[in-house]
Design an enzyme around this catalytic site. Sequence first.
Site, PDB file in Angstrom:
ATOM      1  CG  ASP A 213      -0.272  -0.498   2.488  1.00 28.05           C
ATOM      2  OD1 ASP A 213       0.959  -0.314   2.620  1.00 28.05           O
ATOM      3  OD2 ASP A 213      -0.965  -1.066   3.343  1.00 28.05           O
TER       4      ASP A 213
ATOM      5  CG  ASP B  83      -8.931  -2.793  12.705  1.00 32.11           C
ATOM      6  OD1 ASP B  83      -7.887  -3.267  12.205  1.00 32.11           O
ATOM      7  OD2 ASP B  83      -9.515  -1.798  12.214  1.00 32.11           O
TER       8      ASP B  83
ATOM      9  CG  HIS C 268      -6.318  -3.173   9.211  1.00 27.56           C
ATOM     10  ND1 HIS C 268      -6.375  -2.492  10.411  1.00 27.56           N
ATOM     11  CD2 HIS C 268      -5.183  -2.749   8.603  1.00 27.56           C
ATOM     12  CE1 HIS C 268      -5.336  -1.690  10.516  1.00 27.56           C
ATOM     13  NE2 HIS C 268      -4.575  -1.836   9.437  1.00 27.56           N
TER      14      HIS C 268
ATOM     15  CD  GLU D  24      -8.967   0.714   7.511  1.00 23.96           C
ATOM     16  OE1 GLU D  24      -8.791  -0.113   8.434  1.00 23.96           O
ATOM     17  OE2 GLU D  24      -8.429   1.827   7.488  1.00 23.96           O
TER      18      GLU D  24
END
Length: 269
Positions: free
Chosen positions: A72, A141, A143, A148
């Site tokens: 990314d 979380d 990801h 996400e």
Amino acid sequence: MRILIHKDYDTLSKWVAYYIAHKIKLKNPKPDRPFVLGLPTGSSPLGTYRELIKLYQAGKASFRNVVTFNMDEYVGLPEDHPESYHYFMNEHFFRHIDIPRENINIPNGNAPNLEEECAAYEERIRKAGGIDLFLGGVGKDGHLAFNEPGSSMTSKTRIKTLTLDTKIANSRFFGDDVSKVPSMALTVGLGTIMSAEEVLIIVSGYSKARALYHMVELGVNHMWTASMLQLHQHGVIACDDESTMELRVGTVNYFKDIERPALENLPQL
């Protein structure tokens, strides 16, 4: 899915570095048949990058015939910005090894047409022959990359708007000022990651324990996107003792038992 539980982050990082170097050596890559390696940024892989650099400096690993694709990049952040992922990868890895610059691929978050850049990135992966091994870290979380919670399990490289939780987590790199964290990023998709021949995810520290629990003991859930690793035929989790705090004792003992030979011996180079 393999789960290798190491005693601490340093031990984990060394094993992962040797594993990657072993896989590269096993393929015996050539200029026309490179080893294609997917790479992450963030704190999780830093130890692995340090160990890979040591292996290169010791003459035990070469990246001359390796092609890399990063996961990314932020949208709108100059490549020479200290918090861009172009800068991160060069500072922490690329400038220390023998990889040719033309073999490095990172999404261009400043492309004039971001959707075309995403499509072109997928095409470059295809032309390279696909990813042999995709290394990744996981967020608190659950990801992967900037996929996400709620991301499609079949998604490809695309533009993503970052959640407030992600921006808050990343604000530590921007002077703890959430307003300075870019709101969008280009990211490979979960489908892109799942298309790799092998996926190796690093999970370290108590703060990632909840994510590891969802990855290992609960079902596949797009709200915990790293759980998709359960569906990969060659999925590997390299974690440390601290990150297993929310796993059942039986789960931890089971994987420590069956992976004992791998945990006691570094991959051969």
